[in-house]
Enzyme design. Structure first.
Site, PDB file in Angstrom:
ATOM      1  N   ASP A  19      -6.256   8.100   2.047  1.00 31.12           N
ATOM      2  CA  ASP A  19      -5.518   8.545   3.237  1.00 31.12           C
ATOM      3  C   ASP A  19      -6.332   8.336   4.513  1.00 31.12           C
ATOM      4  OD1 ASP A  19      -3.303   9.548   4.520  1.00 31.12           O
ATOM      5  OD2 ASP A  19      -3.929  11.640   4.356  1.00 31.12           O
ATOM      6  N   HIS A  36      -4.725  -0.508   7.069  1.00 28.74           N
ATOM      7  CA  HIS A  36      -4.492  -0.841   5.660  1.00 28.74           C
ATOM      8  C   HIS A  36      -5.339  -2.056   5.267  1.00 28.74           C
ATOM      9  CE1 HIS A  36      -1.465   2.158   5.726  1.00 28.74           C
ATOM     10  NE2 HIS A  36      -0.560   1.458   6.385  1.00 28.74           N
ATOM     11  N   LEU A 130     -13.294  -1.144 -17.099  1.00 29.94           N
ATOM     12  CA  LEU A 130     -12.508  -0.195 -16.295  1.00 29.94           C
ATOM     13  C   LEU A 130     -11.002  -0.496 -16.361  1.00 29.94           C
ATOM     14  CD1 LEU A 130     -12.471   1.994 -13.930  1.00 29.94           C
ATOM     15  CD2 LEU A 130     -12.513   0.030 -12.378  1.00 29.94           C
TER      16      LEU A 130
HETATM   17  C1  FPP Z   1      -2.490   6.074   3.525  1.00 31.61           C
HETATM   18  O1  FPP Z   1      -2.951   6.068   4.844  1.00 31.61           O
HETATM   19  C2  FPP Z   1      -2.482   4.714   2.936  1.00 31.61           C
HETATM   20  C3  FPP Z   1      -1.383   4.071   2.443  1.00 31.61           C
HETATM   21  C4  FPP Z   1      -0.047   4.658   2.406  1.00 31.61           C
HETATM   22  C5  FPP Z   1      -1.478   2.703   1.914  1.00 31.61           C
HETATM   23  C6  FPP Z   1      -2.727   2.372   1.145  1.00 31.61           C
HETATM   24  C7  FPP Z   1      -2.747   0.934   0.929  1.00 31.61           C
HETATM   25  C8  FPP Z   1      -3.838   0.130   0.975  1.00 31.61           C
HETATM   26  C9  FPP Z   1      -5.225   0.613   1.187  1.00 31.61           C
HETATM   27  C10 FPP Z   1      -3.630  -1.322   0.852  1.00 31.61           C
HETATM   28  C11 FPP Z   1      -3.205  -1.843  -0.477  1.00 31.61           C
HETATM   29  C12 FPP Z   1      -4.124  -1.510  -1.582  1.00 31.61           C
HETATM   30  C13 FPP Z   1      -4.313  -2.205  -2.733  1.00 31.61           C
HETATM   31  C14 FPP Z   1      -5.015  -1.546  -3.853  1.00 31.61           C
HETATM   32  C15 FPP Z   1      -3.871  -3.567  -2.931  1.00 31.61           C
HETATM   33  P1  FPP Z   1      -1.915   6.492   5.988  1.00 31.61           P
HETATM   34  O2  FPP Z   1      -1.222   5.260   6.425  1.00 31.61           O
HETATM   35  O3  FPP Z   1      -1.050   7.572   5.482  1.00 31.61           O
HETATM   36  O4  FPP Z   1      -2.879   7.006   7.119  1.00 31.61           O
HETATM   37  P2  FPP Z   1      -2.590   8.213   8.146  1.00 31.61           P
HETATM   38  O5  FPP Z   1      -2.556   9.461   7.304  1.00 31.61           O
HETATM   39  O6  FPP Z   1      -3.777   8.158   9.040  1.00 31.61           O
HETATM   40  O7  FPP Z   1      -1.308   7.908   8.829  1.00 31.61           O
END
Ligand code: FPP
Length: 251
Positions: A19, A36, A130
Protein backbone atom coordinates in the site's frame (compact mmCIF):
# COMPACT_ATOMS: atom_id res chain seq x y z
CA UNK A 1 19.74 -7.34 9.66
CA UNK A 2 19.86 -10.59 7.66
CA UNK A 3 22.56 -12.01 9.97
CA UNK A 4 20.20 -11.62 12.96
CA UNK A 5 17.51 -13.83 11.44
CA UNK A 6 17.10 -17.31 12.93
CA UNK A 7 16.89 -19.56 9.87
CA UNK A 8 15.34 -22.36 11.92
CA UNK A 9 12.30 -20.20 12.76
CA UNK A 10 11.28 -18.62 9.45
CA UNK A 11 7.64 -17.79 8.68
CA UNK A 12 6.48 -20.45 6.21
CA UNK A 13 3.99 -18.08 4.60
CA UNK A 14 4.35 -14.30 4.28
CA UNK A 15 1.52 -12.14 2.93
CA UNK A 16 2.06 -8.56 1.81
CA UNK A 17 -0.36 -5.67 1.35
CA UNK A 18 1.55 -3.32 -0.95
CA UNK A 19 0.00 0.00 0.00
CA UNK A 20 0.96 3.62 -0.56
CA UNK A 21 1.91 3.68 -4.25
CA UNK A 22 -0.48 6.53 -5.01
CA UNK A 23 0.59 8.66 -2.06
CA UNK A 24 4.26 8.06 -2.86
CA UNK A 25 3.68 9.25 -6.44
CA UNK A 26 1.76 12.30 -5.25
CA UNK A 27 4.67 13.22 -3.00
CA UNK A 28 6.86 13.29 -6.14
CA UNK A 29 4.24 15.40 -7.95
CA UNK A 30 3.59 12.50 -10.34
CA UNK A 31 0.54 10.47 -11.46
CA UNK A 32 -0.52 7.49 -9.35
CA UNK A 33 0.61 5.00 -12.00
CA UNK A 34 4.17 6.26 -11.51
CA UNK A 35 3.95 4.85 -7.97
CA UNK A 36 2.78 1.45 -9.23
CA UNK A 37 5.72 1.36 -11.68
CA UNK A 38 8.14 2.06 -8.85
CA UNK A 39 6.42 -0.61 -6.76
CA UNK A 40 7.77 -3.25 -9.14
CA UNK A 41 11.32 -2.77 -7.85
CA UNK A 42 9.97 -3.42 -4.35
CA UNK A 43 8.22 -6.58 -5.54
CA UNK A 44 11.47 -7.81 -7.11
CA UNK A 45 13.47 -7.04 -3.96
CA UNK A 46 10.92 -8.81 -1.75
CA UNK A 47 10.95 -11.92 -3.92
CA UNK A 48 14.76 -11.90 -3.93
CA UNK A 49 14.84 -11.59 -0.15
CA UNK A 50 12.44 -14.52 0.24
CA UNK A 51 14.49 -16.66 -2.15
CA UNK A 52 17.72 -15.79 -0.28
CA UNK A 53 16.24 -16.88 3.03
CA UNK A 54 14.38 -19.93 1.74
CA UNK A 55 10.84 -18.71 2.52
CA UNK A 56 8.30 -21.22 1.19
CA UNK A 57 5.25 -19.04 0.38
CA UNK A 58 4.85 -15.35 -0.48
CA UNK A 59 1.38 -14.01 -1.34
CA UNK A 60 1.12 -10.45 -2.67
CA UNK A 61 -2.07 -8.35 -2.80
CA UNK A 62 -1.68 -7.07 -6.33
CA UNK A 63 -5.25 -6.09 -7.21
CA UNK A 64 -8.33 -6.40 -5.05
CA UNK A 65 -11.92 -6.92 -6.17
CA UNK A 66 -12.60 -3.39 -4.91
CA UNK A 67 -9.74 -1.94 -7.01
CA UNK A 68 -11.93 -2.34 -10.13
CA UNK A 69 -13.76 0.77 -8.87
CA UNK A 70 -10.71 2.99 -9.42
CA UNK A 71 -10.56 5.36 -12.41
CA UNK A 72 -10.33 3.44 -15.70
CA UNK A 73 -7.00 5.06 -16.54
CA UNK A 74 -5.43 3.67 -13.38
CA UNK A 75 -6.99 0.20 -13.75
CA UNK A 76 -5.80 -0.03 -17.37
CA UNK A 77 -2.35 1.16 -16.31
CA UNK A 78 -2.07 -1.51 -13.60
CA UNK A 79 -3.20 -4.25 -16.03
CA UNK A 80 -0.62 -3.15 -18.62
CA UNK A 81 2.02 -3.07 -15.92
CA UNK A 82 1.05 -6.56 -14.83
CA UNK A 83 1.45 -7.94 -18.35
CA UNK A 84 4.80 -6.18 -18.84
CA UNK A 85 6.12 -7.23 -15.43
CA UNK A 86 5.21 -10.88 -15.91
CA UNK A 87 6.96 -10.81 -19.30
CA UNK A 88 10.07 -9.13 -17.86
CA UNK A 89 10.37 -11.07 -14.62
CA UNK A 90 9.24 -14.63 -15.27
CA UNK A 91 12.48 -15.84 -16.92
CA UNK A 92 14.37 -14.78 -13.79
CA UNK A 93 11.74 -16.24 -11.47
CA UNK A 94 12.00 -19.53 -13.35
CA UNK A 95 15.82 -19.49 -13.12
CA UNK A 96 15.44 -19.04 -9.36
CA UNK A 97 13.14 -22.06 -9.03
CA UNK A 98 10.12 -19.87 -8.13
CA UNK A 99 6.66 -21.29 -8.78
CA UNK A 100 4.12 -18.65 -9.83
CA UNK A 101 0.47 -18.91 -8.87
CA UNK A 102 -2.56 -16.65 -8.75
CA UNK A 103 -5.62 -16.43 -6.54
CA UNK A 104 -8.74 -14.44 -7.35
CA UNK A 105 -11.28 -14.09 -10.08
CA UNK A 106 -8.76 -14.41 -12.92
CA UNK A 107 -11.59 -14.65 -15.48
CA UNK A 108 -12.28 -10.96 -14.93
CA UNK A 109 -8.78 -9.90 -16.06
CA UNK A 110 -8.11 -8.73 -19.63
CA UNK A 111 -7.30 -11.59 -22.02
CA UNK A 112 -3.67 -10.48 -22.49
CA UNK A 113 -3.03 -10.64 -18.75
CA UNK A 114 -4.76 -14.00 -18.42
CA UNK A 115 -2.71 -15.50 -21.22
CA UNK A 116 0.63 -14.24 -19.81
CA UNK A 117 -0.29 -15.54 -16.37
CA UNK A 118 -1.44 -18.96 -17.63
CA UNK A 119 1.77 -19.43 -19.67
CA UNK A 120 3.95 -18.40 -16.72
CA UNK A 121 2.10 -20.63 -14.27
CA UNK A 122 2.51 -23.54 -16.68
CA UNK A 123 6.23 -22.80 -17.20
CA UNK A 124 7.01 -22.67 -13.48
CA UNK A 125 4.60 -25.29 -12.17
CA UNK A 126 7.25 -27.90 -11.31
CA UNK A 127 9.58 -25.47 -9.52
CA UNK A 128 10.25 -26.42 -5.93
CA UNK A 129 11.51 -23.18 -4.36
CA UNK A 130 9.40 -20.18 -3.32
CA UNK A 131 5.71 -20.25 -4.26
CA UNK A 132 4.88 -16.68 -5.31
CA UNK A 133 1.14 -16.10 -5.41
CA UNK A 134 -0.32 -12.94 -6.91
CA UNK A 135 -3.75 -12.07 -5.55
CA UNK A 136 -5.54 -10.59 -8.56
CA UNK A 137 -9.15 -9.48 -8.58
CA UNK A 138 -9.15 -11.10 -5.18
CA UNK A 139 -11.05 -10.56 -1.97
CA UNK A 140 -11.21 -12.73 1.13
CA UNK A 141 -15.00 -12.68 1.34
CA UNK A 142 -15.29 -13.65 -2.34
CA UNK A 143 -12.96 -16.58 -1.73
CA UNK A 144 -14.96 -17.82 1.28
CA UNK A 145 -18.24 -17.59 -0.63
CA UNK A 146 -16.69 -19.54 -3.54
CA UNK A 147 -15.61 -22.27 -1.10
CA UNK A 148 -19.11 -22.41 0.44
CA UNK A 149 -20.71 -22.73 -3.00
CA UNK A 150 -18.44 -25.65 -3.93
CA UNK A 151 -19.05 -27.39 -0.61
CA UNK A 152 -22.81 -26.89 -0.92
CA UNK A 153 -22.71 -28.42 -4.42
CA UNK A 154 -20.94 -31.52 -3.09
CA UNK A 155 -23.39 -31.89 -0.21
CA UNK A 156 -26.29 -31.47 -2.63
CA UNK A 157 -24.94 -34.11 -4.98
CA UNK A 158 -24.40 -36.51 -2.07
CA UNK A 159 -20.59 -36.72 -2.40
CA UNK A 160 -19.94 -34.93 0.90
CA UNK A 161 -21.61 -35.44 4.28
CA UNK A 162 -22.31 -32.33 6.37
CA UNK A 163 -20.54 -33.83 9.41
CA UNK A 164 -17.34 -34.20 7.34
CA UNK A 165 -17.06 -30.42 6.87
CA UNK A 166 -14.09 -29.57 9.09
CA UNK A 167 -11.70 -26.64 9.20
CA UNK A 168 -9.12 -28.72 7.34
CA UNK A 169 -11.59 -29.72 4.66
CA UNK A 170 -12.81 -26.13 4.29
CA UNK A 171 -9.22 -24.94 3.71
CA UNK A 172 -8.87 -27.26 0.74
CA UNK A 173 -11.70 -25.38 -1.01
CA UNK A 174 -9.92 -22.03 -0.65
CA UNK A 175 -7.83 -20.62 -3.47
CA UNK A 176 -4.61 -20.93 -1.45
CA UNK A 177 -5.25 -24.70 -1.13
CA UNK A 178 -2.03 -26.44 -0.12
CA UNK A 179 -0.32 -23.34 1.31
CA UNK A 180 -0.07 -23.20 5.10
CA UNK A 181 -1.90 -20.42 6.94
CA UNK A 182 -0.16 -17.04 6.90
CA UNK A 183 2.47 -16.60 9.63
CA UNK A 184 3.42 -13.00 8.93
CA UNK A 185 1.34 -10.29 7.27
CA UNK A 186 3.17 -7.09 6.27
CA UNK A 187 1.36 -3.88 5.29
CA UNK A 188 3.12 -0.72 4.15
CA UNK A 189 1.56 2.73 3.84
CA UNK A 190 0.47 3.50 7.41
CA UNK A 191 -3.04 2.02 7.55
CA UNK A 192 -3.75 -0.62 10.16
CA UNK A 193 -6.32 -2.79 8.44
CA UNK A 194 -6.73 -6.07 6.59
CA UNK A 195 -8.71 -4.77 3.58
CA UNK A 196 -10.50 -8.05 2.82
CA UNK A 197 -7.25 -9.97 2.34
CA UNK A 198 -6.83 -13.69 3.15
CA UNK A 199 -9.46 -13.48 5.89
CA UNK A 200 -9.45 -17.19 6.73
CA UNK A 201 -5.69 -17.71 6.38
CA UNK A 202 -4.62 -14.90 8.74
CA UNK A 203 -6.45 -16.31 11.78
CA UNK A 204 -3.17 -16.45 13.77
CA UNK A 205 -0.87 -14.35 11.58
CA UNK A 206 1.47 -11.84 13.18
CA UNK A 207 0.56 -8.43 11.79
CA UNK A 208 3.33 -6.01 10.91
CA UNK A 209 2.26 -2.51 9.93
CA UNK A 210 4.79 -0.04 8.56
CA UNK A 211 3.71 3.48 9.46
CA UNK A 212 6.37 5.51 7.74
CA UNK A 213 6.97 3.66 4.53
CA UNK A 214 5.16 3.60 1.21
CA UNK A 215 5.38 0.45 -0.91
CA UNK A 216 7.77 1.89 -3.57
CA UNK A 217 10.27 2.46 -0.74
CA UNK A 218 10.14 -1.14 0.54
CA UNK A 219 13.39 -3.09 0.17
CA UNK A 220 14.61 -6.48 1.31
CA UNK A 221 16.14 -4.88 4.44
CA UNK A 222 12.58 -4.02 5.47
CA UNK A 223 11.51 -7.60 4.81
CA UNK A 224 14.38 -8.87 6.96
CA UNK A 225 13.41 -6.36 9.67
CA UNK A 226 9.82 -7.63 9.64
CA UNK A 227 10.96 -11.26 9.88
CA UNK A 228 13.29 -10.39 12.75
CA UNK A 229 10.42 -8.67 14.60
CA UNK A 230 8.21 -11.72 13.92
CA UNK A 231 10.82 -13.93 15.55
CA UNK A 232 10.79 -11.80 18.71
CA UNK A 233 7.05 -12.34 19.21
CA UNK A 234 5.62 -15.17 21.25
CA UNK A 235 3.03 -17.03 19.21
CA UNK A 236 0.62 -18.57 21.67
CA UNK A 237 -2.22 -19.74 19.41
CA UNK A 238 -4.66 -19.18 22.28
CA UNK A 239 -2.52 -20.98 24.87
CA UNK A 240 -0.71 -19.48 27.85
CA UNK A 241 2.87 -18.32 27.70
CA UNK A 242 3.88 -21.13 30.13
CA UNK A 243 2.31 -23.80 27.92
CA UNK A 244 4.06 -22.50 24.82
CA UNK A 245 7.50 -22.28 26.44
CA UNK A 246 7.21 -25.74 28.07
CA UNK A 247 6.34 -27.29 24.69
CA UNK A 248 9.41 -25.60 23.22
CA UNK A 249 11.58 -27.02 26.02
CA UNK A 250 10.21 -30.54 25.43
CA UNK A 251 11.13 -30.26 21.75
C1 FPP B 1 -1.81 -0.02 -3.47
O1 FPP B 1 -1.36 1.30 -3.43
C2 FPP B 1 -1.30 -0.74 -4.66
C3 FPP B 1 -2.07 -1.31 -5.63
C4 FPP B 1 -3.53 -1.32 -5.61
C5 FPP B 1 -1.46 -1.98 -6.79
C6 FPP B 1 -0.20 -2.75 -6.53
C7 FPP B 1 0.37 -3.11 -7.82
C8 FPP B 1 1.69 -3.13 -8.13
C9 FPP B 1 2.79 -2.84 -7.17
C10 FPP B 1 2.07 -3.40 -9.53
C11 FPP B 1 1.85 -4.78 -10.04
C12 FPP B 1 2.54 -5.83 -9.26
C13 FPP B 1 2.96 -7.04 -9.71
C14 FPP B 1 3.32 -8.08 -8.72
C15 FPP B 1 3.08 -7.38 -11.11
P1 FPP B 1 -2.45 2.47 -3.56
O2 FPP B 1 -2.60 2.76 -5.00
O3 FPP B 1 -3.68 2.06 -2.86
O4 FPP B 1 -1.74 3.66 -2.83
P2 FPP B 1 -2.45 4.80 -1.94
O5 FPP B 1 -2.99 4.08 -0.73
O6 FPP B 1 -1.32 5.70 -1.61
O7 FPP B 1 -3.50 5.42 -2.79
Amino acid sequence: MKENIDLSNLPAHIAVIMDGNGRWAKKQGALRIFGHHHGIKSVRDTVEGCVELGIRYLTMYTFSTENWNRPKLEVDGIMQLLVKTIGDEVPDLHKNNVRLKTIGNIESLPKSARKKLQDSIELTKNNTGLTLTLALSYSGKWEIVQACQQIAQQVKSGSLAVENITENLFSTFLATQEAPDVDLMIRTGGDHRISNYLLWQIAYAELYFMDNLYWPEFRKEHLFGAIYEYQQRERRFGKTSEQVTSVLKEV
